[in-house]
Design a protein around this motif. Structure first.
Motif, PDB file in Angstrom:
ATOM      1  N   VAL A 352     -61.910 -61.538  -0.133  1.00 52.32           N
ATOM      2  CA  VAL A 352     -60.550 -61.051  -0.376  1.00 52.32           C
ATOM      3  C   VAL A 352     -60.390 -59.635   0.172  1.00 52.32           C
ATOM      4  CG1 VAL A 352     -58.865 -60.472  -2.147  1.00 52.32           C
ATOM      5  CG2 VAL A 352     -60.270 -62.522  -2.392  1.00 52.32           C
ATOM      6  N   LEU A 353     -61.418 -58.809   0.040  1.00 56.01           N
ATOM      7  CA  LEU A 353     -61.367 -57.449   0.552  1.00 56.01           C
ATOM      8  C   LEU A 353     -61.279 -57.443   2.071  1.00 56.01           C
ATOM      9  CD1 LEU A 353     -61.416 -54.510  -0.323  1.00 56.01           C
ATOM     10  CD2 LEU A 353     -63.898 -54.554  -0.144  1.00 56.01           C
ATOM     11  N   LEU A 437     -55.004 -79.304   4.034  1.00 58.39           N
ATOM     12  CA  LEU A 437     -55.977 -78.276   3.682  1.00 58.39           C
ATOM     13  C   LEU A 437     -55.776 -77.808   2.247  1.00 58.39           C
ATOM     14  CD1 LEU A 437     -56.018 -76.004   6.879  1.00 58.39           C
ATOM     15  CD2 LEU A 437     -57.386 -78.027   6.376  1.00 58.39           C
ATOM     16  N   GLU A 438     -56.851 -77.345   1.630  1.00 61.65           N
ATOM     17  CA  GLU A 438     -56.747 -76.745   0.310  1.00 61.65           C
ATOM     18  C   GLU A 438     -56.069 -75.382   0.418  1.00 61.65           C
ATOM     19  OE1 GLU A 438     -60.587 -76.553  -1.406  1.00 61.65           O
ATOM     20  OE2 GLU A 438     -60.841 -78.730  -1.551  1.00 61.65           O
ATOM     21  N   MET A 443     -54.586 -70.433   3.140  1.00 62.13           N
ATOM     22  CA  MET A 443     -54.165 -69.043   3.110  1.00 62.13           C
ATOM     23  C   MET A 443     -55.093 -68.166   3.953  1.00 62.13           C
ATOM     24  SD  MET A 443     -53.492 -66.492  -0.121  1.00 62.13           S
ATOM     25  CE  MET A 443     -55.242 -66.313  -0.470  1.00 62.13           C
ATOM     26  N   THR A 444     -56.394 -68.419   3.885  1.00 61.38           N
ATOM     27  CA  THR A 444     -57.339 -67.650   4.694  1.00 61.38           C
ATOM     28  C   THR A 444     -57.099 -67.873   6.172  1.00 61.38           C
ATOM     29  OG1 THR A 444     -59.005 -67.803   2.942  1.00 61.38           O
ATOM     30  CG2 THR A 444     -59.778 -67.239   5.151  1.00 61.38           C
ATOM     31  N   VAL A 460     -64.963 -68.188   5.792  1.00 60.54           N
ATOM     32  CA  VAL A 460     -64.548 -69.026   4.671  1.00 60.54           C
ATOM     33  C   VAL A 460     -64.856 -70.499   4.928  1.00 60.54           C
ATOM     34  CG1 VAL A 460     -62.568 -69.788   3.312  1.00 60.54           C
ATOM     35  CG2 VAL A 460     -62.773 -67.399   3.983  1.00 60.54           C
ATOM     36  N   LEU A 461     -64.668 -70.938   6.171  1.00 60.01           N
ATOM     37  CA  LEU A 461     -64.829 -72.364   6.476  1.00 60.01           C
ATOM     38  C   LEU A 461     -66.275 -72.765   6.691  1.00 60.01           C
ATOM     39  CD1 LEU A 461     -61.781 -72.922   8.854  1.00 60.01           C
ATOM     40  CD2 LEU A 461     -61.983 -73.488   6.440  1.00 60.01           C
TER      41      LEU A 461
END
Length: 503
Positions: A352-353, A437-438, A443-444, A460-461
């Protein structure tokens, strides 16, 4: 010859330059005995140059009624049409893939987003070199366009720039703002040698530090274009080691402020550089986030009893600082010590950062993406003023330097852009979730594409090549979002303005 080139449409000139650059990976492939790849690059470059040459002859006498409009349309076409040309040689090189995957791969490169649909070891060094070259050219195009095309239209962050920044753009672009062709030519001749020289300098320094020539060139082009493209060699594990990371960190500073590219480094300029708002807010963010991350890792190390490891602690400090700088400039390099910091403390990566840093972005008229630091400063200054009014409702702002920092309407423009950016994140996230997608993944991916920070999506993926498993609809949405993030919403809205199309 230069006069003849200026009469050729901008998109045709850029397509010819892209096609001619295919001979570089062709030569590299020949040297490394990869003749099939060399043939693919050579034949594609030759055939495309012949085709584009015919188009240039047919269009050389065309006189557009609105050159500025044509340049803005050409800029949009660079990031939508030229990736198809860049993917032509890869159709014969990369096996067992589809044209859509290659097109999205080249859109990611051309928009300097980076990231890849393929595992790093699936592509050869020649292909990785080509990806870095496409990104390097895309970064140069957006850098020149910011001065010669977007600045006269008050787009790309110049809508919140003060007189010093805009006058600097006028000096580079030319005093005669009424001639877009002359402005573009002057900007190219002025900034081109700087861009090329900095890339060559970083390449030479990396090679002198022990890096392989091709890997050093890929890292140098990826650093200056802030694409974050690499080959199978990860940063920090290469021959240059920690010294290479430090060199890259120095050159990443050029993505924080356009003022660092100035060739007039006299005493007054250096004094003004110390007061540059983008550099100051960038330094503040890097210091603050680095301290927070190091404290977080220190607390984690305290819990696992690893505080005695001084070397790991220093590595965690450097890894945090370098990675923060990299993601703030939307490059996406991770320090080798970034992974060591997580092992030292036993904590995971604060994704998140990193997303927040990418949203902040780099400087105006640089190759970095994101909201841009100058807009962040405008919103910060306005917020500080509004908070002061809560305490002193009848206060009057003096006409000193503080009032001249942000032009009239600059705060409103920054707020409008930020709201458009936030709305774009929401809209793209919704579109990606509709593809299956989730929410977290969607969002990412939306933030990674809008900020042109492809490595964020890989984190993330699940690493390089993970994007390839996405549905085709998600890949199309991601490619469109990369173009939107590179050009910014205000530039696309300008193209939709009816008055813009009236001669």
């Amino acid at each position: 010859m230069p006069a003849l080139i200026r009469r050729i449409p901008l998109l045709v000139v850029l397509a010819a330059a892209l096609s001619a650059s295919m001979f570089v990976p062709a030569i590299h492939a020949v040297v490394n005995d990869r003749h099939r790849e060399a043939q693919a690059f050579f034949y594609a470059g030759t055939l495309l140059l012949a085709l584009i040459g015919g188009i240039a002859i047919a269009t050389v006498r065309t006189k557009p009624t609105n050159i500025t409009r044509n340049h803005l349309i050409a800029l949009l076409s660079v990031f939508t049409l030229l990736p198809a040309l860049a993917a032509v040689p890869l159709t014969d090189i990369v096996p067992d893939t589809r044209a859509l995957n290659l097109y999205v791969e080249m859109v990611a490169a051309m928009t300097t987003t980076g990231g890849s649909l393929f595992a790093a070891d699936r592509l050869s060094d020649s292909v990785h070199l080509w990806r870095a070259m496409v990104a390097w050219q895309g970064g140069f195009v957006i850098w020149i366009a910011a001065i010669a095309i977007l600045a006269p239209l008050n787009l790309g962050g110049f809508e919140v720039a003060d007189g010093n920044v805009t006058r600097g753009a006028d000096r580079i672009g030319g005093a005669d703002g009424s001639d877009p062709v002359a402005r573009l030519t002057r900007a190219t001749m002025t900034l081109g040698p700087i861009y090329l020289g900095l890339t060559a300098l970083l390449w030479g320094l990396l090679v002198a530090s022990g890096e392989r020539a091709v890997t050093g060139l890929i890292f140098a082009m990826s650093t200056l274009s802030t694409s974050g493209i690499t080959n199978a060699t990860s940063l920090g594990e290469n021959g240059a080691g920690l010294g290479g990371e430090m060199l890259i960190a120095v050159f990443l500073l050029f993505a924080l402020s356009r003022q660092l590219f100035s060739t007039d480094m006299n005493r007054d300029h250096i004094r003004n550089l110390a007061q540059d708002r983008e550099l100051r807010i960038g330094a503040m963010l890097i210091a603050l986030v680095t301290v927070v991350l190091f404290a977080r890792h220190w607390v984690g190390a305290l819990e696992v009893g690893a505080l005695a490891d001084t070397e790991a602690a220093l590595g965690a400090l450097w890894g945090s600082a370098f990675t923060v700088l990299s993601f703030l400039t939307t490059t996406g390099f991770e320090s080798l010590h970034w992974q060591e910091a997580q092992q030292w403390s036993g904590l995971g990566a604060p994704s998140v950062l990193l997303l927040g840093l990418a949203i902040f972005g780099g400087g105006v008229a640089t190759t970095a993406g994101g909201v841009k630091l100058l807009r962040i400063y405008a919103l910060y200054a306005h917020g500080r003023r509004e908070m002061a009014l809560l305490v002193h409702p009848s206060s009057i702002v003096s006409g000193r330097a503080g009032a001249r920092r942000i032009p009239s309407g600059g705060t409103e423009a920054a707020w409008v852009f930020f709201m458009l950016f936030a709305t774009s994140i929401a809209g793209v996230t919704l579109a990606l979730t509709l593809t299956g997608l989730e929410f977290e993944t969607a969002m990412t991916l939306a933030i990674a594409c809008l900020t042109t920070t492809g490595p964020l999506a890989e984190i993330v993926l699940g690493g390089p090549g993970a994007i390839n498993v996405l549905p085709d609809a998600a890949k199309v949405v991601a490619a469109m979002t990369m173009v939107l993030g590179r050009l910014e919403a205000l530039a696309l809205i300008a193209l939709l303005n009816p008055d813009f199309w009236r001669d």
